[in-house]
Scaffold this motif. Sequence first.
Motif, PDB file in Angstrom:
ATOM      1  N   ASP A 376       0.863  -1.189   0.000  1.00 43.16           N
ATOM      2  CA  ASP A 376       0.000   0.000   0.000  1.00 43.16           C
ATOM      3  C   ASP A 376       0.900   1.240   0.000  1.00 43.16           C
ATOM      4  OD1 ASP A 376      -1.771   2.032   0.360  1.00 43.16           O
ATOM      5  OD2 ASP A 376      -2.757   1.175   2.128  1.00 43.16           O
ATOM      6  N   LYS A 377       0.916   1.970  -1.123  1.00 44.22           N
ATOM      7  CA  LYS A 377       1.828   3.114  -1.230  1.00 44.22           C
ATOM      8  C   LYS A 377       1.473   4.227  -0.252  1.00 44.22           C
ATOM      9  CE  LYS A 377       2.937   2.196  -6.052  1.00 44.22           C
ATOM     10  NZ  LYS A 377       2.939   2.722  -7.440  1.00 44.22           N
ATOM     11  N   GLY A 378       0.240   4.278   0.193  1.00 48.13           N
ATOM     12  CA  GLY A 378      -0.160   5.330   1.123  1.00 48.13           C
ATOM     13  C   GLY A 378       0.109   4.987   2.570  1.00 48.13           C
ATOM     14  N   ARG A 379       0.548   3.763   2.821  1.00 49.58           N
ATOM     15  CA  ARG A 379       0.765   3.329   4.214  1.00 49.58           C
ATOM     16  C   ARG A 379       2.149   2.687   4.327  1.00 49.58           C
ATOM     17  NH1 ARG A 379       0.196  -1.370   7.197  1.00 49.58           N
ATOM     18  NH2 ARG A 379      -0.517  -1.096   9.356  1.00 49.58           N
ATOM     19  N   PRO A 380       3.090   3.340   5.019  1.00 54.00           N
ATOM     20  CA  PRO A 380       4.449   2.783   5.140  1.00 54.00           C
ATOM     21  C   PRO A 380       4.435   1.430   5.843  1.00 54.00           C
ATOM     22  CG  PRO A 380       4.355   5.065   5.895  1.00 54.00           C
ATOM     23  CD  PRO A 380       2.950   4.617   5.703  1.00 54.00           C
ATOM     24  N   LEU A 381       5.316   0.547   5.374  1.00 57.30           N
ATOM     25  CA  LEU A 381       5.451  -0.756   6.011  1.00 57.30           C
ATOM     26  C   LEU A 381       6.340  -0.630   7.249  1.00 57.30           C
ATOM     27  CD1 LEU A 381       5.938  -3.109   2.941  1.00 57.30           C
ATOM     28  CD2 LEU A 381       3.949  -2.973   4.425  1.00 57.30           C
ATOM     29  N   VAL A 382       5.907  -1.220   8.351  1.00 53.18           N
ATOM     30  CA  VAL A 382       6.687  -1.194   9.585  1.00 53.18           C
ATOM     31  C   VAL A 382       7.005  -2.625   9.968  1.00 53.18           C
ATOM     32  CG1 VAL A 382       6.758  -0.498  11.992  1.00 53.18           C
ATOM     33  CG2 VAL A 382       5.538   0.916  10.324  1.00 53.18           C
ATOM     34  N   ARG A 383       8.275  -2.973   9.907  1.00 50.93           N
ATOM     35  CA  ARG A 383       8.717  -4.294  10.355  1.00 50.93           C
ATOM     36  C   ARG A 383       9.798  -4.097  11.407  1.00 50.93           C
ATOM     37  NH1 ARG A 383       8.914  -8.440   5.132  1.00 50.93           N
ATOM     38  NH2 ARG A 383       6.701  -8.172   4.570  1.00 50.93           N
ATOM     39  N   ILE A 384       9.788  -4.998  12.379  1.00 47.33           N
ATOM     40  CA  ILE A 384      10.792  -4.906  13.452  1.00 47.33           C
ATOM     41  C   ILE A 384      11.345  -6.286  13.777  1.00 47.33           C
ATOM     42  CG2 ILE A 384       9.662  -2.895  14.491  1.00 47.33           C
ATOM     43  CD1 ILE A 384       8.699  -4.836  16.741  1.00 47.33           C
ATOM     44  N   GLU A 385      12.563  -6.283  14.273  1.00 42.23           N
ATOM     45  CA  GLU A 385      13.127  -7.490  14.885  1.00 42.23           C
ATOM     46  C   GLU A 385      13.223  -7.238  16.383  1.00 42.23           C
ATOM     47  OE1 GLU A 385      17.190 -10.243  15.121  1.00 42.23           O
ATOM     48  OE2 GLU A 385      17.039  -8.671  13.596  1.00 42.23           O
ATOM     49  N   THR A 386      12.676  -8.149  17.175  1.00 41.61           N
ATOM     50  CA  THR A 386      12.767  -8.010  18.630  1.00 41.61           C
ATOM     51  C   THR A 386      14.052  -8.672  19.112  1.00 41.61           C
ATOM     52  OG1 THR A 386      11.422 -10.015  18.921  1.00 41.61           O
ATOM     53  CG2 THR A 386      10.285  -7.889  18.983  1.00 41.61           C
ATOM     54  N   LEU A 387      14.676  -8.060  20.112  1.00 43.36           N
ATOM     55  CA  LEU A 387      15.986  -8.489  20.602  1.00 43.36           C
ATOM     56  C   LEU A 387      15.943  -8.615  22.117  1.00 43.36           C
ATOM     57  CD1 LEU A 387      17.873  -5.836  18.472  1.00 43.36           C
ATOM     58  CD2 LEU A 387      17.688  -8.258  17.888  1.00 43.36           C
ATOM     59  N   ASP A 437      -1.702  -3.304  14.999  1.00 42.45           N
ATOM     60  CA  ASP A 437      -2.314  -2.939  13.714  1.00 42.45           C
ATOM     61  C   ASP A 437      -1.321  -2.230  12.806  1.00 42.45           C
ATOM     62  OD1 ASP A 437      -4.701  -4.013  14.530  1.00 42.45           O
ATOM     63  OD2 ASP A 437      -5.509  -2.113  15.271  1.00 42.45           O
ATOM     64  N   ALA A 438      -0.400  -1.461  13.400  1.00 41.98           N
ATOM     65  CA  ALA A 438       0.535  -0.663  12.598  1.00 41.98           C
ATOM     66  C   ALA A 438       1.720  -1.475  12.096  1.00 41.98           C
ATOM     67  CB  ALA A 438       1.035   0.528  13.416  1.00 41.98           C
ATOM     68  N   VAL A 439       2.117  -2.490  12.845  1.00 39.22           N
ATOM     69  CA  VAL A 439       3.320  -3.263  12.501  1.00 39.22           C
ATOM     70  C   VAL A 439       2.954  -4.382  11.525  1.00 39.22           C
ATOM     71  CG1 VAL A 439       5.101  -4.795  13.406  1.00 39.22           C
ATOM     72  CG2 VAL A 439       4.490  -2.731  14.660  1.00 39.22           C
ATOM     73  N   ASP A 440       3.736  -4.467  10.450  1.00 40.96           N
ATOM     74  CA  ASP A 440       3.481  -5.462   9.413  1.00 40.96           C
ATOM     75  C   ASP A 440       4.063  -6.826   9.773  1.00 40.96           C
ATOM     76  OD1 ASP A 440       2.853  -6.361   6.622  1.00 40.96           O
ATOM     77  OD2 ASP A 440       5.041  -6.457   6.500  1.00 40.96           O
ATOM     78  N   LYS A 441       5.239  -6.855  10.381  1.00 37.89           N
ATOM     79  CA  LYS A 441       5.892  -8.124  10.710  1.00 37.89           C
ATOM     80  C   LYS A 441       6.729  -7.953  11.970  1.00 37.89           C
ATOM     81  CE  LYS A 441       5.904 -11.152   7.985  1.00 37.89           C
ATOM     82  NZ  LYS A 441       4.928 -12.263   7.747  1.00 37.89           N
ATOM     83  N   ILE A 442       6.616  -8.958  12.874  1.00 41.09           N
ATOM     84  CA  ILE A 442       7.375  -8.966  14.124  1.00 41.09           C
ATOM     85  C   ILE A 442       8.296 -10.178  14.096  1.00 41.09           C
ATOM     86  CG2 ILE A 442       7.234  -9.049  16.638  1.00 41.09           C
ATOM     87  CD1 ILE A 442       4.167  -8.291  16.188  1.00 41.09           C
ATOM     88  N   PRO A 470      -2.167 -12.140  15.311  1.00 43.34           N
ATOM     89  CA  PRO A 470      -2.290 -12.889  14.053  1.00 43.34           C
ATOM     90  C   PRO A 470      -0.975 -13.591  13.702  1.00 43.34           C
ATOM     91  CG  PRO A 470      -3.202 -10.675  13.812  1.00 43.34           C
ATOM     92  CD  PRO A 470      -2.480 -10.698  15.122  1.00 43.34           C
ATOM     93  N   PRO A 471      -0.998 -14.889  13.456  1.00 44.11           N
ATOM     94  CA  PRO A 471       0.251 -15.611  13.157  1.00 44.11           C
ATOM     95  C   PRO A 471       0.997 -15.064  11.944  1.00 44.11           C
ATOM     96  CG  PRO A 471      -1.514 -17.148  13.676  1.00 44.11           C
ATOM     97  CD  PRO A 471      -2.152 -15.801  13.568  1.00 44.11           C
ATOM     98  N   ASN A 472       0.253 -14.489  10.957  1.00 49.40           N
ATOM     99  CA  ASN A 472       0.946 -14.000   9.758  1.00 49.40           C
ATOM    100  C   ASN A 472       1.770 -12.745  10.025  1.00 49.40           C
ATOM    101  OD1 ASN A 472      -1.153 -12.211  10.135  1.00 49.40           O
ATOM    102  ND2 ASN A 472      -1.795 -12.177   7.996  1.00 49.40           N
ATOM    103  N   LYS A 473       1.635 -12.166  11.215  1.00 38.45           N
ATOM    104  CA  LYS A 473       2.472 -11.024  11.587  1.00 38.45           C
ATOM    105  C   LYS A 473       3.763 -11.466  12.291  1.00 38.45           C
ATOM    106  CE  LYS A 473      -1.015  -7.363  12.082  1.00 38.45           C
ATOM    107  NZ  LYS A 473      -0.335  -6.306  11.309  1.00 38.45           N
ATOM    108  N   VAL A 474       3.894 -12.759  12.549  1.00 39.44           N
ATOM    109  CA  VAL A 474       5.023 -13.267  13.326  1.00 39.44           C
ATOM    110  C   VAL A 474       5.990 -14.027  12.422  1.00 39.44           C
ATOM    111  CG1 VAL A 474       5.735 -14.767  15.231  1.00 39.44           C
ATOM    112  CG2 VAL A 474       3.593 -13.449  15.396  1.00 39.44           C
TER     113      VAL A 474
END
Length: 610
Positions: A376-387, A437-442, A470-474
């Motif tokens: 979605d070009k109007g919504r930045p993708l937010v992905r993070i790695e937890t440490l 909701d804001a984070v795409d992948k954790i 949601p499992p698809n975010k993990v």
Amino acid sequence: MENFRVLLVDDNPVNLDVLRVTLKQIADCQVLIANSGQRALELMQRSPPDLVLLDVMMPDMNGFDVCRKIRSTEQLQAIPVIFVTACTEDVSTGFEVGGNDYIGKPINSSEVIARVNHQRERARLHRELEQLNCELEEKVRDRTAALVVSNRQLREEIKERRYMQDRLQYLATHDFVTRLYNRNAFDDRATKAVQAAQLGVEEGCLVQLDLDRFRLINESCGYIAGDELLRQFADMLASVIEPDDFLARLGSDKFALICHDLNHGRRLVKFLQQQVKDFEFSWDDRVFSLDASFALVRINRSIVSFDQLMLMVDEVVYQLKQQKVPFLTYDDITQSNPEGRGKVKWAIRIMDGLKREKFRIFFQKVVPLTAPAGADKGRPLVRIETLVRLWDSQKSRVIFPDEFIPSAERYNLIGEIDRWMVASVLQYFSAHVDLLDAVDKISINLSAVSIRDPQLVNFITKILQETGVPPNKVSFEITETEAIINMGSAKQFIDELHRVGVSFALDDFGSGFCSFNYLRELPFDALKIDGVFIKDIDKNTTHLELVKSIIDVGKQLDKVIVAEFVENQAIAEILISLGVGWGQGYFFHKPAPIEELQQGVALLLASGKR
């Protein structure tokens, strides 16, 4: 005679049949069967049995969890539990959760009958004791007026009651094969020895003795021969120690001695080494000799807990196997290898951190270098790695993983850290729905050692269900390492969580010899190029060519590609030109406490760019 009711709990019908047929040989033994932990608990609630034979490895609820439930339920907690396991490492855990005994696999009929009869005899003595208590109380009430006349009879009954209590106490603290003290009694005595050293009352030492050829005799001649060997060997040990020494069998082929003096302990080890050399065991016209290894740890004021003492013993035993020598002391290995003492201290800090919630979650952003398909070009993708980080409360500083992870792996604590991290990260996002909701992948890191745990899939699935994430975010990141020794079980682990909806990334790709083999054999969704190649590709042409090759392979296999250690603009531009999808490193974002994620996501969404 009243039937002795035995509940068999195992998800394997073959094991259930073998045990059921074996128990038919015991007179007046009624067999009940449950094929799962939950079913067993339901049966026990309706009609408590006299004994439970409990398998360790079962789906949904393993034997240890079932035993914990039994011990926490008032009407069930007195029921004896015998674990049935093929893994000797399960034995100590079984006793810790409240097990009374264990039976090894493959199942031996003689062993099963002996151990069941032992518990049956113990139950009979307990019932008799209860009956005697009731009768005694009744007689005391009825005969108060005639106390003088009945005094002699009363003394006899009290004597009998004390005998029964002593007998029960003996059964609770002694190993029925060797008649030595058991693991429960050892734990209590060792704790008291540590306390005495702390108070300055007495310093002593702990000696752990491991028989090196017991398994050979046990498997070649049978369990009866193995038990007889243990009895004879225990008798030999008991005959040479002093009255003040404490001797116990810890399980299988392990024995422990607690001595009141370090020098006495050293002399005793030297004497026992000769006794072991001279010891011979005869069975069926065959004569066997034995070898043994001795680990000695001095108990002084530097040891503050039972757990620390056992970690030190474990380190000495480990070094014994590494160096292939018959005797070592903890002082020996710390003088020749000071890192050994540091590893033990780190293990203690890790255990303390888990108990006192000193671990912390940090995060680092993973930034899109090229626009992913369908984004979605109007919504930045937010992905993070937890440490994971460890908080040092004394120095008010954050401890990085490279300081404590090696010790966690050495002392098998890495699995507990991984479980803490999975649960804590998912619970955090469950409590912050706006961030979820804001984070795409954790992304969450998992040790290759942890994925060998057969219960980890159930643990992760349960946490996902409880938190509603949601499992698809993990995404779980597994580091390329030689610890992935069983491709079959690793693939099964990934496949089972894939079906749930979770994705996987192969971390530090390219750092080892097995990188491409792992990528071929295991169904990873993404690969993260090892930062050692990325951090200088603007200067090192060799690394640049290697990175190009990795990217080509990743694209051919349709894998998401992530580059780590992106530390400057030049590296980022090279990766963009090569078509790398995602970048991670100090150039984009330095790791920060998870509590700062809300502000970071808000700024990112507001700006519409990284």
